[in-house]
Write an enzyme that holds these catalytic residues in place. Sequence first.
Site, short mmCIF file in Angstrom:
data_model
loop_
_atom_site.label_atom_id
_atom_site.label_comp_id
_atom_site.label_asym_id
_atom_site.label_seq_id
_atom_site.Cartn_x
_atom_site.Cartn_y
_atom_site.Cartn_z
N ASP A 156 0.99 -0.94 0.13
CA ASP A 156 -0.20 0.27 0.40
C ASP A 156 1.06 1.30 0.42
O ASP A 156 1.31 1.64 0.86
CB ASP A 156 -1.18 -0.22 0.97
N ASP B 172 -2.28 4.93 -5.47
CA ASP B 172 -2.29 4.31 -4.12
C ASP B 172 -2.48 2.94 -4.89
O ASP B 172 -3.59 2.78 -5.30
CB ASP B 172 -3.39 4.80 -3.96
#
Length: 542
Positions: free
Chosen positions: A193, A396
């Site tokens: 992430d 992201d």
Amino acid sequence: MEPQVTGVVIISLPPPGDPSKGKTITAFALPDDPGDFLLHPEWQQRSIDVMAPPPAAAAAPVFPPSARWVSPRRAAVCVLGASMMVFAIWACLYSEAPFEFLRSSEERDRRRRDGESLLLPLFPKPGGPRFLNQGEVKLGSATGGRQVRMAVSSAAANSSAAFPIRGNIFPDGLYYTSIRVGNPPREYFLDVDTGSDLTWIQCDAPCQSCAKGPNPLYKPRKESIVPAGDSLCLELQRNQRAAPHDSSRQCDYEIAYADHSSSVGVLARDELRLEMAGGKQVRPSFVFGCAYDQQGQLSASPAKTDGILGLTGAKVSFPSQLSEQGLIANVVGHCIKNGGGGHLFLGVDFVPRRGMTWVAMADSPTSYYQMEIGRLTYGSRPLGNNRKSPGGAIFDTGSSYTYFTNEAYGDLLSSLKDTYPRLVRDESDQTLPVCWRAASPIRSVKHVRQFFSPLTLHFESKWWIMPRVLRIPPEGYLILNDLGNVCLGILNGTEVHDGSTTILGDISLRGQLVVYDNVERRIGWVQSDCRKPQRAADFPFL
């Protein structure tokens, strides 16, 4: 037979009146052939030739002024023009390569001395892409720790085993890697992430709300709990309005994500087992979240991972901690294959020296990897308000899909209406908001890519010869579901946040080697098949 004389030794004695001068000894060896003392005739001739004066040089021909068609000034102009043309072609082909080449070698050596590189594989979870009804959008931010005392065991947890992921909970999928924590080390699967600061692992402290993951919960030692006065705790909670910390208490945190899920826990410090790219084994100290209360999608069972690997540039993130200990340069890169899998690396050894497109990170109060977009187009059609910038774009990998601003999303849907004569909109398919069907089930996105145009993010260029764009082909925003329909993997950003920012999720980052350089504050990318990580050559052309 008389003995043959082979040498002569001459000894000179000092004068009788001055014995301090000592004596002199001289030795000669005689050759077998006395003729060897004579110079060979050929050598004699060579000696004569060398000593003879050289013959007079022939007079150089004199050309009239009209024959000197290239003057020194004209030659210099031609060379300069050719050099500028070569430089311009180089700049167009390699974008930032000229500036990388002109960067001092001392700067490159300094970055390499910052540490080695760490290479981690990426694994695709079974089940294909994450769909809207069970998708994820991370962009986690600390919102304040709940003061919940936790119990810890005085002994380490038993060694855990990695459970292979099999089967499919429709529809689910993400990219993860594994790390080993503790002594003895235990393996945990973590969601990669780039939109989260803190790394956390589900924790038996005891657990109040945890998903059933592939591995047993992490069980901390009492001495591994980070106190509230620790520098990383203060950094994590720097935006919180709280009473002065008691340094003897634990460091509590709470992280809220854009998809309205959350994670609550305390910070823990334990040993991390890593193998660097050169084969060196290291055991750095690592601070992470011991998460004992997950809400929202993070609490759904069975979970495919044991937690999240935070990869932003924040001080508490995974790469920043390793960089602070001198193990790596604070550079993060990932390459996700279109067919699944890929690799993640930390450090500079796998950053290409040519072909990369680099854009400066935007100044932002957050630690997200964000850039400012100049224009956004679908084919040649602009998306969004032409009178103002489309805003920023955040990379992201914790988000399954890509999210556009409300205006850009509406313009994209209008542009896609030209696709309808070839593909029929299937209103009954609830996989994603927009799905199409063909006369027969579609077997691959490649079979319908000719009906769609690429998306292009345009960034401001310093020079006209250096265009900076990120092109997303149809494979970067379309998915194929189990019905044989193709669906649009771009969603309206107002559904997950304020809608003012473009979020580039996993679907649009596949087939690209993306690098986040926290040292130079820039983001770069280049197309890649992501099959095998390649060490970069020092010279830009290699």
